[in-house]
Scaffold this motif. Structure first.
Motif, short mmCIF file in Angstrom:
data_model
loop_
_atom_site.label_atom_id
_atom_site.label_comp_id
_atom_site.label_asym_id
_atom_site.label_seq_id
_atom_site.Cartn_x
_atom_site.Cartn_y
_atom_site.Cartn_z
N UNK A 54 3.82 0.43 2.73
CA UNK A 54 2.37 0.21 2.60
C UNK A 54 2.07 -1.28 2.59
N UNK A 55 2.91 -2.05 1.93
CA UNK A 55 2.73 -3.50 1.89
C UNK A 55 2.95 -4.10 3.26
N UNK A 56 4.02 -3.68 3.94
CA UNK A 56 4.33 -4.22 5.26
C UNK A 56 3.23 -3.90 6.26
N UNK A 57 2.67 -2.72 6.14
CA UNK A 57 1.61 -2.29 7.07
C UNK A 57 0.34 -3.12 6.87
N UNK A 58 -0.04 -3.31 5.60
CA UNK A 58 -1.26 -4.08 5.32
C UNK A 58 -1.06 -5.55 5.68
N UNK A 61 -1.10 -5.91 9.46
CA UNK A 61 -2.42 -5.74 10.07
C UNK A 61 -3.19 -7.05 10.15
N UNK A 62 -3.05 -7.89 9.14
CA UNK A 62 -3.78 -9.17 9.12
C UNK A 62 -2.99 -10.30 9.79
N UNK A 63 -2.26 -9.94 10.84
CA UNK A 63 -1.56 -10.96 11.62
C UNK A 63 -0.18 -11.28 11.09
N UNK A 89 -8.35 -6.14 -0.85
CA UNK A 89 -8.97 -5.92 0.47
C UNK A 89 -10.13 -6.89 0.68
N UNK A 90 -10.91 -7.12 -0.36
CA UNK A 90 -12.03 -8.05 -0.26
C UNK A 90 -11.58 -9.45 0.10
N UNK A 91 -10.50 -9.91 -0.52
CA UNK A 91 -9.98 -11.25 -0.24
C UNK A 91 -9.43 -11.33 1.18
N UNK A 92 -8.75 -10.29 1.63
CA UNK A 92 -8.20 -10.29 2.99
C UNK A 92 -9.31 -10.28 4.04
N UNK A 93 -10.37 -9.54 3.77
CA UNK A 93 -11.49 -9.47 4.73
C UNK A 93 -12.32 -10.75 4.74
N UNK A 194 -4.69 2.88 5.31
CA UNK A 194 -4.08 1.83 4.50
C UNK A 194 -4.10 2.28 3.04
N UNK A 195 -3.10 1.84 2.29
CA UNK A 195 -2.96 2.28 0.90
C UNK A 195 -2.74 1.09 -0.03
N UNK A 196 -3.81 0.32 -0.26
CA UNK A 196 -3.67 -0.88 -1.11
C UNK A 196 -3.23 -0.55 -2.53
N UNK A 197 -3.50 0.68 -2.98
CA UNK A 197 -3.05 1.08 -4.32
C UNK A 197 -1.53 1.07 -4.42
#
Length: 205
Positions: A54-58, A61-63, A89-93, A194-197
């Motif tokens: 989940x961490x690797x995927x997120x 996704x952001x490059x 998610x807010x900080x990444x966006x 995505x599973x930020x939790x």
């Protein structure tokens, strides 16, 4: 194939998902990992493995953000009031390269980072060359005048692959975008789940 594309495709195949929803992703044809052992049957992942993926995927996704930078964002999110996964998610966006990508000024988040670093973007009238620059609600992001006719920009703006989310007001005629507000997790248009939790659980171990 460029190094940038090969890295992007490798992430897709390692995760087994078309993370960016791109039609040319190799996962669309080969739903197994890269390498000579990629087609072997995968065993069930442990809780740690699920959290790591989940961490690797997120992060991918952001490059494909570096681990050091990603962990720094998580640490900041955990210190903020409210739900840590929503804060993350807010900080990444709020990243400039993410907003440039969301506004459809470029076709991929990888291209967005390069586009910013090459000086094609202004924030509130000032040129910014750092992809991780954090925007605030109300900030106006614009493509520099001499960059507005780039083929990359014109094709991305006309692409029907994805839509501009509601928290960004984009004007492709002027090539400007206003970051209206910080989105909640449910508002972010990820092509895959995505599973930020689980990311929070990974770093909370």
């Amino acid at each position: 194939m460029s190094k940038r594309h090969s890295v992007k495709h490798k992430i897709d195949r390692r995760m087994g998902e078309n993370i960016w929803g791109r039609p040319k992703s190799p996962v669309n044809k080969r739903e197994y990992g890269p390498g000579q052992h990629g087609q072997r049957r995968k065993g069930k992942l442990s809780d740690f493995g699920v959290q790591l993926r989940a961490k690797q995927k997120l992060k991918g996704y952001y490059g494909n953000i570096s681990e050091k930078q990603f962990q720094k964002v998580y640490t900041e999110a955990s210190r903020m009031k409210g739900d840590t996964s929503e804060n993350l998610i807010g900080l990444l966006e709020r990243r400039l390269d993410a907003i440039v990508y969301r506004a459809k000024f470029v076709p991929t988040v990888f291209a967005a980072r390069q586009f910013v670093s090459h000086g094609h973007v202004k924030v509130n009238g000032k040129r910014v060359t750092i992809g991780s620059y954090r925007c605030r609600p109300g900030d106006v992001i614009e493509v520099r005048e001499r960059s507005k006719q780039m083929v990359l920009v014109l094709e991305a703006a006309q692409s029907g692959e994805r839509d501009v989310p509601d928290y960004i007001d984009a004007d492709h005629g002027k090539m400007t975008a206003t970051f209206a507000r910080i989105p909640s997790f449910s508002e972010v248009p990820y092509p895959v789940q995505m599973e930020p939790n689980l990311v929070v659980e990974f770093y909370s171990r």
